[in-house]
Each structure stands twice: as structure tokens, then as C-alpha cells.
Design a protein around this motif. Structure first.
Motif, PDB file in Angstrom:
ATOM      1  N   PHE A   1       0.826  -1.201   0.000  1.00 19.43           N
ATOM      2  CA  PHE A   1       0.000   0.000   0.000  1.00 19.43           C
ATOM      3  C   PHE A   1       0.864   1.255   0.000  1.00 19.43           C
ATOM      4  CE2 PHE A   1      -2.469   3.258   2.381  1.00 19.43           C
ATOM      5  CZ  PHE A   1      -3.429   3.466   1.418  1.00 19.43           C
TER       6      PHE A   1
ATOM      7  N   GLN B   1      -0.045   3.439  -3.306  1.00 21.85           N
ATOM      8  CA  GLN B   1      -1.203   4.207  -2.840  1.00 21.85           C
ATOM      9  C   GLN B   1      -1.988   4.876  -3.966  1.00 21.85           C
ATOM     10  OE1 GLN B   1      -0.099   6.853   0.247  1.00 21.85           O
ATOM     11  NE2 GLN B   1      -2.162   7.613   0.534  1.00 21.85           N
TER      12      GLN B   1
ATOM     13  N   ILE C   1      -3.891   2.470  -6.127  1.00 19.56           N
ATOM     14  CA  ILE C   1      -4.999   1.852  -5.402  1.00 19.56           C
ATOM     15  C   ILE C   1      -6.179   2.802  -5.390  1.00 19.56           C
ATOM     16  CG2 ILE C   1      -5.776   1.093  -3.127  1.00 19.56           C
ATOM     17  CD1 ILE C   1      -2.864   0.087  -2.717  1.00 19.56           C
ATOM     18  N   VAL C   2      -5.883   4.060  -5.097  1.00 24.46           N
ATOM     19  CA  VAL C   2      -6.955   5.046  -5.038  1.00 24.46           C
ATOM     20  C   VAL C   2      -7.619   5.211  -6.405  1.00 24.46           C
ATOM     21  CG1 VAL C   2      -7.480   7.468  -4.657  1.00 24.46           C
ATOM     22  CG2 VAL C   2      -5.989   6.256  -3.066  1.00 24.46           C
TER      23      VAL C   2
ATOM     24  N   ILE D   1      -9.896   2.274  -7.180  1.00 27.14           N
ATOM     25  CA  ILE D   1     -11.183   2.244  -6.489  1.00 27.14           C
ATOM     26  C   ILE D   1     -12.150   3.248  -7.104  1.00 27.14           C
ATOM     27  CG2 ILE D   1     -12.291   2.896  -4.312  1.00 27.14           C
ATOM     28  CD1 ILE D   1      -9.828   1.572  -3.013  1.00 27.14           C
ATOM     29  N   THR D   2     -11.597   4.409  -7.451  1.00 26.11           N
ATOM     30  CA  THR D   2     -12.503   5.444  -7.929  1.00 26.11           C
ATOM     31  C   THR D   2     -12.830   5.282  -9.408  1.00 26.11           C
ATOM     32  OG1 THR D   2     -10.577   6.857  -8.084  1.00 26.11           O
ATOM     33  CG2 THR D   2     -11.990   7.163  -6.192  1.00 26.11           C
TER      34      THR D   2
ATOM     35  N   GLY E   1     -14.510   4.057 -12.478  1.00 19.61           N
ATOM     36  CA  GLY E   1     -15.787   3.387 -12.652  1.00 19.61           C
ATOM     37  C   GLY E   1     -16.829   3.825 -11.647  1.00 19.61           C
ATOM     38  N   ALA E   2     -16.375   4.218 -10.457  1.00 18.05           N
ATOM     39  CA  ALA E   2     -17.346   4.629  -9.442  1.00 18.05           C
ATOM     40  C   ALA E   2     -17.935   5.990  -9.797  1.00 18.05           C
ATOM     41  CB  ALA E   2     -16.684   4.685  -8.078  1.00 18.05           C
TER      42      ALA E   2
END
Lengths: 273, 290
Positions: A255, A259, A262-263, A266-267, A269-270
Motif C-alpha cells: 500500500f 497508494q 490503489i486510489v 477504487i474510484t 468506474g465509481a
């Protein structure tokens, strides 16, 4: 100006309070993993007892945690690499070869995205038994080699890359496989990185399916092994937390380095604008 | 052209095979198994029993409580998680020194293994553990053997832990949503003298609605499948068994009632499918829905 200062101070007070709540349990885990076995693990004991590495040494000596660590790494790495290749292949086909078959495949991907994996508990268990794969590495890896979210992610990315370069290479006489893996795949690196990180983290922490699809101790991944430790009378909190730390430390290190990816993973497509 | 089609098909093969073998076949298998008395233990072979399993579920107290616990879990934890995630996102959205440290710290629990988190909280929740001691300090008396050993607190304790664990993840999604709001809107509002409270309710909140809705739906789908924390912390005792725990329990532990468990799995499937359909509709629509 003064009210701004007060606002800033309040904000930091709020942030620090939340941070303390979020981080304390994990710090607690590390602290207990370093306490001598048998010491009390209560309020106040965190500061009064010493620091020792014996719990970790015990685990590697007696509990074959090295084996569990190896299993976790092996499964997560194989599944991650396979996903990078397979999701890329499928996504490429879906992005470039349009047609009825392609559209049907894409809808299938979307539908599978929405099926709760947990309803597969019984049928996967039966399937693995019947195919003779129950309690083997196959059971840990095979069902997860391609994942619809990954296909979706890479396909979206591929569609933003114009196919001109591929056509040019085709005219120059490059074979399809060369084009695919030498030209297009490197272009997809950002999407593949996000995909790889997500798959790795998910599989590293996976519990239910590895737990029900294996029974031998030698095939346990770290989360499965920890759940088995817990039922053990002889294992105390110090050892249990040391084992937990072994499962968490690689994730923390990863991580730290990844970092940003990863961020963005996650974001992606959201939030679509 | 013919050749490239062939290659296209070859490229699809890995997905096609894994999909057929590990998804499609199991799904059809368990749909059918749900109408049989299939069990690992019975030697007689399986028999078609129609809707009996589903009728059995209707009368099964354990299934009722699993259904109830799952709904309590979803209805209780999803709104709280969403609101807290939004508040945290607002706290770290401004440019502040050390902002990334706070973000990373808030996010830390969501990358940690659920098993590890559950083990940590098993200790914190037990008698003499930190949470239990803190609760006593502020005047809340925990159950005699700790929070996880009483039907009145066990499920809620697990929910609280779950909120703690996942809130950082949804915070990140909110942050991305906040970033997507054009700054010009705030500037225009400020010029017209709108207070920051007014700006929040007139600009931030309405524009975050699609993101919030997305979070609610994916979090609900996830929460309907709660299992690991319940397995590790209570083994389904003290009124905590969820639907997935029920499926696991009757399906692959001692009883091996494959048919019955498959029927229960399909009930869960229908519930989640309804939410998934909602998600699909939301994803296709670009405009806020309300």
C-alpha cells in the motif's frame, strides 16, 4: 483571520480523533504481537510490558507459518498474473471485434458482475469434489483466473486507445499475437496495474472459498490459517496477533508503494462524468 | 477477416471456459439442486422434491433469523457508513498539510484482511478488552462475558466493526465525487454571498447524489453477503447468523444438505439480484435519479 485559525485547529482536532479511532485497533495488533506470551492483554498493559520478537520466531518455528505465507504469495501471484493476461485478452477481443457474439459476451460479463459469489458455495464445493480438485492448489486458483470487473476495466481503457497503431503494425506484417502482446499490452499498463493491484489485494485477503475448498494444513493461506489458530486452545493472543501481523505487513508495504494506483483503481468506474 | 474472427474467439476462450465451468454450470446446478433432496450423506441418490426446500425455508426458524439478521445488518450499517464516509470525505477534501496521511490512515482498515480485523475486535470486545472498558467508563455496561456473547449486542458490535472497516473505502469514492464538482459553482455561489452551509446543501449534496446512490447500492449488495466476520467472531451464535452463514452451515459443514442450501442461496440471489438490477439502472443513467 482568527476564526480561520480556529476552524483549522478544529479541523485538525476532528481529523486526529478520527485517525486515532481508525488506526488504534491495527496499532494494538502490532503492539500485542510484540508482547511476551502469557502477559495480560488489558487496559494499561500495553505500556507496562516489554517488547519481544519471540512470538514471530515461535510461529515460524512451530506453526509452519512460512508455509502459509508461501501459499498466500503463490496463490495471489498466480491469480494476479493470470488475471492480467486473461482479462486483457478478453477485453481486447470485446473492444476490437464488435459483432453479435461480442455483444452477447459483454452482456454476460455484466451479468456475472452482479451475481453474488457466495451463492456458489455449495455448487463449487460439489464441483471441486467431483473433479478431484478439492483440497488442491487448483481449487484455490482456478475459479478466479479471470474476473468480470477486470475485463470491464481494461475494455473501457482499450476503447480510449485508437486502433491505428495496430492497423499500421498489421500492414507491416506483424502477427496478431505480436500486436496483442508487444504493442497493445504495454499501452494498457495503467489499467493493468490497477487491475493487478485489486486482484492481488482481494486474493490475499480471500477467506471463505479457500476455507471451504481445502482441508489440509499444508494448503492453508494466511487468513485460513489464522481462522484455524483461533479455535486452538494453545494459541494465545500474542501469537494470534503475530500471525495477523504477518498477514498484514505485506499489504501495508504494498500500500505504501502503490497508494496512488490503489486510489485510482477504487474510484475508476465509481464516478463517471 | 475470417482469421481475425478466429483469433477473437481464441482470445475469449479463457473467460468462456472459466465462466462455463465455474459460474454458469454451478449456477444451473444449484438452481436444479434446490428442487432436490441432494445431500452428501444420503446414499439413496437424489430425488426431485419440487418446492419442498423452499417450503421448508418458509417454516425454518433458523432461516428466518438469518434473513432478519441480514436485513438488520444491511439497514443498520449502510446508511451509517454512507453518512460517516461523506463526513470524512468532507474533512479531508480541503487542501491541508498532512492530508494524505489522514486519508491513508482512514483507508487502512479497508485493505486489512477481514479475518485479521475480526480477530482484533474479538479481543477488543471481550470482557476487559479496550472497547468494553471504554464503554464501562462512559457508563454503558457491557454484557457479562463481553459484547460478542450476548444476543442483545453481538450483531450490533459486528455491524459497528464493519462500518469502521469499510468507511474509508467509501470515503475515497466520495472524494472522487467531490473532485468532480466544478469549482466555478462554488465561486459563483460565494460571489452571490452564499454561506458555506448553503453551498453544501445547494451544490455539494445535490451533485453528490449519484455517487451516494452508487455507494448505497454497492454497499447493500456487499452487506447482504456478510459472512467472514460472523464466522470468525461468533460462529453464528447469539443471534448473529446471516444468510451466507446459514448457507454455509447447512450446506458444507456437518449436514451437507446441498439441495436445501442451494434453495437458500437462490433466495439470497433473488434479493441481491434486485439490488444489482437497481445498480445497473443507475449506472446507465447519467442524470441524478431524484
Amino acid at each position: 483571520m482568527v476564526t480561520n485559525r480556529i476552524h483549522l485547529v478544529l479541523r485538525y482536532v476532528g481529523l486526529s480523533a478520527v485517525l486515532a479511532v481508525m488506526v488504534f485497533p491495527i496499532l494494538w495488533m502490532f503492539r500485542v504481537s510484540l508482547m511476551p506470551a502469557g502477559a495480560a492483554v488489558g487496559f494499561g498493559d500495553l505500556f507496562s510490558t516489554g517488547v519481544t520478537l519471540t512470538n514471530f520466531i515461535d510461529l515460524f518455528r512451530q506453526a509452519s507459518i512460512g508455509r502459509f505465507l508461501f501459499n498466500s504469495v503463490l496463490v495471489a501471484v498466480v491469480v494476479t498474473v493470470a488475471n492480467a493476461f486473461f482479462c486483457f485478452m478478453v477485453a481486447y477481443a470485446l473492444a476490437r471485434y464488435r459483432g453479435l457474439a461480442g455483444r452477447i459476451m459483454f452482456v454476460t460479463v455484466i451479468v456475472v458482475l452482479m451475481i453474488p459469489a457466495h451463492i456458489l458455495i455449495v455448487p463449487l464445493y460439489v464441483l471441486m469434489l467431483k473433479m478431484g480438485m478439492y483440497d488442491t492448489y487448483w481449487a484455490l486458483m482456478l475459479p478466479w483466473l479471470v474476473n468480470p470487473i477486470g475485463i470491464f476495466l481494461v475494455k473501457q481503457y482499450l476503447e480510449s486507445i485508437p486502433p491505428d497503431m495496430e492497423d499500421a503494425a498489421r500492414i507491416d506484417g506483424a502477427g496478431e499475437l505480436t500486436i496483442l502482446f508487444r504493442i497493445v499490452m504495454p499501452l494498457c499498463k495503467p489499467a493493468l496495474a490497477v487491475l493487478a493491484i485489486q486482484v492481488f489485494f482481494t486474493n490475499w485477503n480471500l477467506f471463505l472459498f479457500p476455507y471451504i475448498l481445502t482441508s489440509s494444513e499444508s494448503l492453508r493461506t494466511l487468513p485460513v490459517a489464522l481462522a484455524h489458530f483461533q479455535g486452538h486452545q494453545a494459541i494465545d493472543w500474542q501469537h494470534l496477533m503475530a500471525g495477523s501481523a504477518v498477514a498484514v505487513i505485506p499489504v501495508l508495504i504494498a500500500f505504501g508503494f502503490l497508494q496512488r494506483h490503489i486510489v485510482s483503481g477504487i474510484t475508476a468506474g465509481a464516478v463517471k462524468q | 477477416m475470417k482469421r481475425s474472427r478466429l483469433i477473437g474467439l481464441l482470445l475469449l476462450l479463457p473467460w468462456l471456459i472459466t465462466f462455463l465451468v465455474f459460474w454458469f454450470f454451478p449456477l444451473v446446478f444449484s438452481l436444479l439442486a434446490g428442487f432436490t433432496d441432494y445431500s452428501l450423506l444420503s446414499r439413496a441418490g437424489m430425488e426431485w422434491i419440487g418446492w419442498d426446500n423452499y417450503r421448508g425455508l418458509l417454516a425454518d426458524e433458523d432461516f428466518h433469523s438469518a434473513l432478519k439478521n441480514t436485513f438488520i445488518f444491511v439497514i443498520g450499517s449502510v446508511p451509517v457508513t454512507t453518512v460517516l464516509a461523506l463526513l470524512m470525505a468532507l474533512l479531508v477534501s480541503r487542501r491541508l498539510p498532512g492530508r494524505s496521511l489522514f486519508r491513508a490512515g482512514f483507508f487502512l482498515p479497508s485493505i486489512t484482511s477481514m479475518v485479521v480485523i475480526a480477530l482484533i475486535f474479538t479481543n477488543l470486545y471481550q470482557r476487559g478488552g479496550y472497547v468494553a472498558t471504554l464503554a464501562t467508563m462512559i457508563g454503558f455496561v457491557p454484557p457479562e462475558h463481553g459484547f460478542l456473547y450476548s444476543s442483545s449486542t453481538a450483531l450490533y458490535s459486528i455491524m459497528a466493526m464493519d462500518i469502521w472497516m469499510s468507511v474509508g473505502y467509501y470515503m475515497l469514492i466520495f472524494l472522487a465525487g467531490l473532485k468532480a464538482i466544478p469549482i466555478e459553482l462554488y465561486e459563483a455561489a460565494r460571489i452571490q454571498g452564499a454561506s458555506s452551509t448553503r453551498q453544501f446543501f445547494s451544490i455539494t449534496l445535490p451533485l453528490l447524489r449519484p455517487v451516494a446512490l452508487f455507494i448505497v447500492v454497492i454497499n447493500s449488495i456487499k452487506s447482504f453477503q456478510v459472512f467472514v466476520e460472523i464466522f470468525v467472531m461468533t460462529k453464528g451464535k447469539f443471534d448473529t447468523a446471516s444468510m451466507v452463514y446459514f448457507i454455509y452451515d447447512v450446506g458444507v459443514t456437518t449436514a451437507f444438505q446441498f439441495g436445501y442450501a442451494s434453495a437458500a442461496a437462490y433466495v439470497l440471489f433473488l434479493i441481491v439480484a434486485a439490488f444489482a438490477a437497481l445498480q445497473f439502472l443507475l449506472l446507465r443513467r447519467r442524470q441524478p435519479i431524484w
